[in-house]
Design a protein around this motif. Sequence first.
Motif, PDB file in Angstrom:
ATOM      1  N   LEU A  70      -9.522   3.370  -8.686  1.00 54.56           N
ATOM      2  CA  LEU A  70      -9.209   2.741  -7.410  1.00 54.56           C
ATOM      3  C   LEU A  70      -8.387   1.466  -7.570  1.00 54.56           C
ATOM      4  CD1 LEU A  70     -12.597   3.195  -5.557  1.00 54.56           C
ATOM      5  CD2 LEU A  70     -10.558   4.600  -5.443  1.00 54.56           C
ATOM      6  N   ARG A  74       0.938   4.204  -2.962  1.00 57.87           N
ATOM      7  CA  ARG A  74       0.802   5.626  -2.676  1.00 57.87           C
ATOM      8  C   ARG A  74       1.914   6.429  -3.345  1.00 57.87           C
ATOM      9  NH1 ARG A  74      -0.714   7.656   3.097  1.00 57.87           N
ATOM     10  NH2 ARG A  74      -2.736   7.613   2.144  1.00 57.87           N
ATOM     11  N   TRP A 108       0.829  -1.212   0.000  1.00 61.50           N
ATOM     12  CA  TRP A 108       0.000   0.000   0.000  1.00 61.50           C
ATOM     13  C   TRP A 108       0.856   1.251   0.000  1.00 61.50           C
ATOM     14  CZ3 TRP A 108       0.239   3.428   4.029  1.00 61.50           C
ATOM     15  CH2 TRP A 108       0.821   2.975   5.203  1.00 61.50           C
ATOM     16  N   VAL A 157     -16.301   6.226 -10.823  1.00 61.02           N
ATOM     17  CA  VAL A 157     -14.931   6.059 -10.308  1.00 61.02           C
ATOM     18  C   VAL A 157     -14.448   4.635 -10.552  1.00 61.02           C
ATOM     19  CG1 VAL A 157     -13.538   6.002  -8.216  1.00 61.02           C
ATOM     20  CG2 VAL A 157     -15.106   7.881  -8.604  1.00 61.02           C
ATOM     21  N   SER A 160      -1.348  11.126  -7.252  1.00 59.46           N
ATOM     22  CA  SER A 160      -2.519  11.912  -7.629  1.00 59.46           C
ATOM     23  C   SER A 160      -3.762  11.056  -7.818  1.00 59.46           C
ATOM     24  CB  SER A 160      -2.223  12.672  -8.929  1.00 59.46           C
ATOM     25  OG  SER A 160      -2.001  11.745  -9.976  1.00 59.46           O
ATOM     26  N   CYS A 161      -3.776   9.839  -7.267  1.00 58.72           N
ATOM     27  CA  CYS A 161      -4.937   8.963  -7.434  1.00 58.72           C
ATOM     28  C   CYS A 161      -6.188   9.533  -6.755  1.00 58.72           C
ATOM     29  CB  CYS A 161      -4.651   7.570  -6.901  1.00 58.72           C
ATOM     30  SG  CYS A 161      -3.695   6.588  -8.049  1.00 58.72           S
ATOM     31  N   GLY A 162      -5.995  10.265  -5.678  1.00 58.38           N
ATOM     32  CA  GLY A 162      -7.149  10.883  -5.022  1.00 58.38           C
ATOM     33  C   GLY A 162      -7.841  11.881  -5.921  1.00 58.38           C
ATOM     34  N   SER A 163      -7.063  12.723  -6.593  1.00 58.36           N
ATOM     35  CA  SER A 163      -7.675  13.692  -7.497  1.00 58.36           C
ATOM     36  C   SER A 163      -8.198  13.017  -8.759  1.00 58.36           C
ATOM     37  CB  SER A 163      -6.674  14.785  -7.869  1.00 58.36           C
ATOM     38  OG  SER A 163      -5.557  14.233  -8.528  1.00 58.36           O
ATOM     39  N   LYS A 164      -7.533  11.937  -9.190  1.00 61.12           N
ATOM     40  CA  LYS A 164      -8.032  11.207 -10.346  1.00 61.12           C
ATOM     41  C   LYS A 164      -9.383  10.567 -10.056  1.00 61.12           C
ATOM     42  CE  LYS A 164      -3.687   9.960 -12.549  1.00 61.12           C
ATOM     43  NZ  LYS A 164      -2.822   8.828 -12.933  1.00 61.12           N
ATOM     44  N   ALA A 165      -9.636  10.228  -8.821  1.00 60.42           N
ATOM     45  CA  ALA A 165     -10.924   9.653  -8.441  1.00 60.42           C
ATOM     46  C   ALA A 165     -11.947  10.739  -8.125  1.00 60.42           C
ATOM     47  CB  ALA A 165     -10.754   8.731  -7.247  1.00 60.42           C
ATOM     48  N   ALA A 166     -11.497  11.857  -7.556  1.00 60.72           N
ATOM     49  CA  ALA A 166     -12.421  12.899  -7.120  1.00 60.72           C
ATOM     50  C   ALA A 166     -13.034  13.675  -8.282  1.00 60.72           C
ATOM     51  CB  ALA A 166     -11.715  13.861  -6.175  1.00 60.72           C
ATOM     52  N   CYS A 213       1.446   6.431  -7.272  1.00 62.22           N
ATOM     53  CA  CYS A 213       0.288   7.173  -7.779  1.00 62.22           C
ATOM     54  C   CYS A 213      -0.127   8.245  -6.769  1.00 62.22           C
ATOM     55  CB  CYS A 213      -0.855   6.210  -8.047  1.00 62.22           C
ATOM     56  SG  CYS A 213      -2.234   6.978  -8.877  1.00 62.22           S
TER      57      CYS A 213
END
Length: 114
Positions: A98, A26, A22, A92, A31-37, A29
């Motif tokens: 994710l 992190r 995990w 998403v 920017s995965c949070g912004s890619k999902a948001a 990636c």
Amino acid sequence: MPYRVTLIATSALTVASSAPRWQRYRRACPSCGSKAAVPATTAFVLSLWTNLLTFPLAQSFLTGTEHEAALGDPGVLRALTGNATGLAVLSVLGRGALARSLPIATGTFIGLVM
């Protein structure tokens, strides 16, 4: 830096890392949070707007029947918001934000839809 050199360097750093999976994800990636948001927010806003716009039109066909409802009736706004939330979550998962693997993202998406 050429694309190939950067890709090889990134792959080498990811494979050589001894951190837990995990933590590697992190770092790989950030920017995965912004890619999902971004798609989730866009899907939520557009689907909620569409729900609120089409609800009165749909109710005009149901006037005088047992299925008639108004926006003020209990549970109607919650149902419209829940519909928008469900579409945001599916958008998403459908984009694979994710899951890093396309087959995993596709399998999860189909499993949730079915």
